[in-house]
Write a protein that holds these residues in place. Structure first.
Motif, PDB file in Angstrom:
ATOM      1  N   UNK A   2      42.669  32.501  30.292  1.00 12.68           N
ATOM      2  CA  UNK A   2      41.426  31.919  31.697  1.00 12.68           C
ATOM      3  C   UNK A   2      42.130  31.881  32.529  1.00 12.68           C
ATOM      4  N   UNK A   3      43.187  31.123  33.114  1.00 11.79           N
ATOM      5  CA  UNK A   3      43.827  31.733  34.074  1.00 11.79           C
ATOM      6  C   UNK A   3      43.584  33.109  35.088  1.00 11.79           C
ATOM      7  N   UNK A   7      42.134  35.564  37.855  1.00 16.60           N
ATOM      8  CA  UNK A   7      42.406  36.554  38.650  1.00 16.60           C
ATOM      9  C   UNK A   7      41.974  38.113  38.996  1.00 16.60           C
ATOM     10  N   UNK A   8      41.966  38.310  38.212  1.00 14.84           N
ATOM     11  CA  UNK A   8      40.809  39.908  37.659  1.00 14.84           C
ATOM     12  C   UNK A   8      39.470  39.286  38.783  1.00 14.84           C
ATOM     13  N   UNK A   9      39.036  38.204  38.706  1.00 15.75           N
ATOM     14  CA  UNK A   9      37.902  38.210  39.208  1.00 15.75           C
ATOM     15  C   UNK A   9      37.868  38.000  40.114  1.00 15.75           C
ATOM     16  N   UNK A  10      38.942  37.329  41.175  1.00 15.03           N
ATOM     17  CA  UNK A  10      39.698  37.666  42.378  1.00 15.03           C
ATOM     18  C   UNK A  10      39.689  38.631  42.888  1.00 15.03           C
ATOM     19  N   UNK A  11      40.595  39.443  42.238  1.00 14.63           N
ATOM     20  CA  UNK A  11      41.129  40.620  42.651  1.00 14.63           C
ATOM     21  C   UNK A  11      39.087  41.511  42.662  1.00 14.63           C
ATOM     22  N   UNK A  12      38.540  41.671  41.564  1.00 11.08           N
ATOM     23  CA  UNK A  12      37.385  42.776  41.732  1.00 11.08           C
ATOM     24  C   UNK A  12      36.445  42.204  42.938  1.00 11.08           C
ATOM     25  N   UNK A  13      36.732  41.116  43.595  1.00  9.85           N
ATOM     26  CA  UNK A  13      35.860  40.374  44.709  1.00  9.85           C
ATOM     27  C   UNK A  13      36.244  40.909  45.649  1.00  9.85           C
ATOM     28  N   UNK A  14      37.165  40.490  45.976  1.00  8.13           N
ATOM     29  CA  UNK A  14      38.360  40.846  46.849  1.00  8.13           C
ATOM     30  C   UNK A  14      38.293  42.492  47.011  1.00  8.13           C
ATOM     31  N   UNK A  15      38.464  43.884  45.794  1.00 10.01           N
ATOM     32  CA  UNK A  15      38.048  45.185  46.199  1.00 10.01           C
ATOM     33  C   UNK A  15      36.348  45.602  46.720  1.00 10.01           C
ATOM     34  N   UNK A  16      35.623  44.671  46.125  1.00 11.47           N
ATOM     35  CA  UNK A  16      34.214  45.013  46.483  1.00 11.47           C
ATOM     36  C   UNK A  16      33.982  45.271  48.124  1.00 11.47           C
TER      37      UNK A  16
END
Length: 161
Positions: A2-3, A7-16
């Motif tokens: 879950x954690x 992190x992956x979601x934050x990275x994808x959002x930051x990249x986009x």
């Protein structure tokens, strides 16, 4: 996990968001470049128009100078033709007089207005005065006391009457 998903979601959002921000910055920078190209093109067009205008002005004055030269040549040719005709058709004395008159500048009459002005001043030494007194004892219409009667004059007139 879950954690890790966070992190992956934050990275994808930051990249986009970085990609979107990069595209916006690129368009802003590229758009300014297009404007500067248009301004440069307008400046070049204005410079070319100015250069053409200067060339037209120069050509105009060159043509004007040529026309004046032609006019002077025509005048000289007419003068020579008249002189030749005068020598061939007139007697020698008359031809010489005509040629002398043609080479001399016309004498402008000298007008002396000083004499005329002094003559006019003598005739009209003083302009007419409508406000002048009728006799030396009377007061003129521009006098401060004109039209005002003194109390003493009124008393004298009343005594006489």
């Amino acid at each position: 996990m879950n954690e890790m998903e966070n992190y992956v979601a934050i990275i994808i959002i930051a990249f986009l968001s970085g990609a979107i921000l990069g595209v916006l910055i690129y368009r802003l920078v590229k758009g300014d470049g297009g404007r500067s190209k248009r301004v440069e093109q307008q400046m070049d067009d204005l410079q070319q128009k100015h250069t053409r205008y200067q060339a037209q002005v120069s050509d105009h004055f060159v043509q004007t100078a040529q026309l004046f030269n032609r006019l002077n040549d025509d005048y000289r040719e007419i003068h020579n033709h008249l002189a030749k005709g005068a020598t061939e058709l007139c007697s020698e004395d008359n031809a010489n007089n005509l040629l002398n008159l043609a080479t001399q500048a016309p004498d402008a009459p000298v007008i002396d207005h000083h004499d005329d002005i002094s003559e006019i001043e003598d005739m009209y030494a003083e302009p007419p005065r409508d406000y002048a007194p009728k006799s030396n004892n009377d007061k003129g219409t521009l006098s401060e006391a004109f039209g005002l009667k003194d109390k003493e004059e009124d008393k004298e007139k009343n005594k006489d009457a």
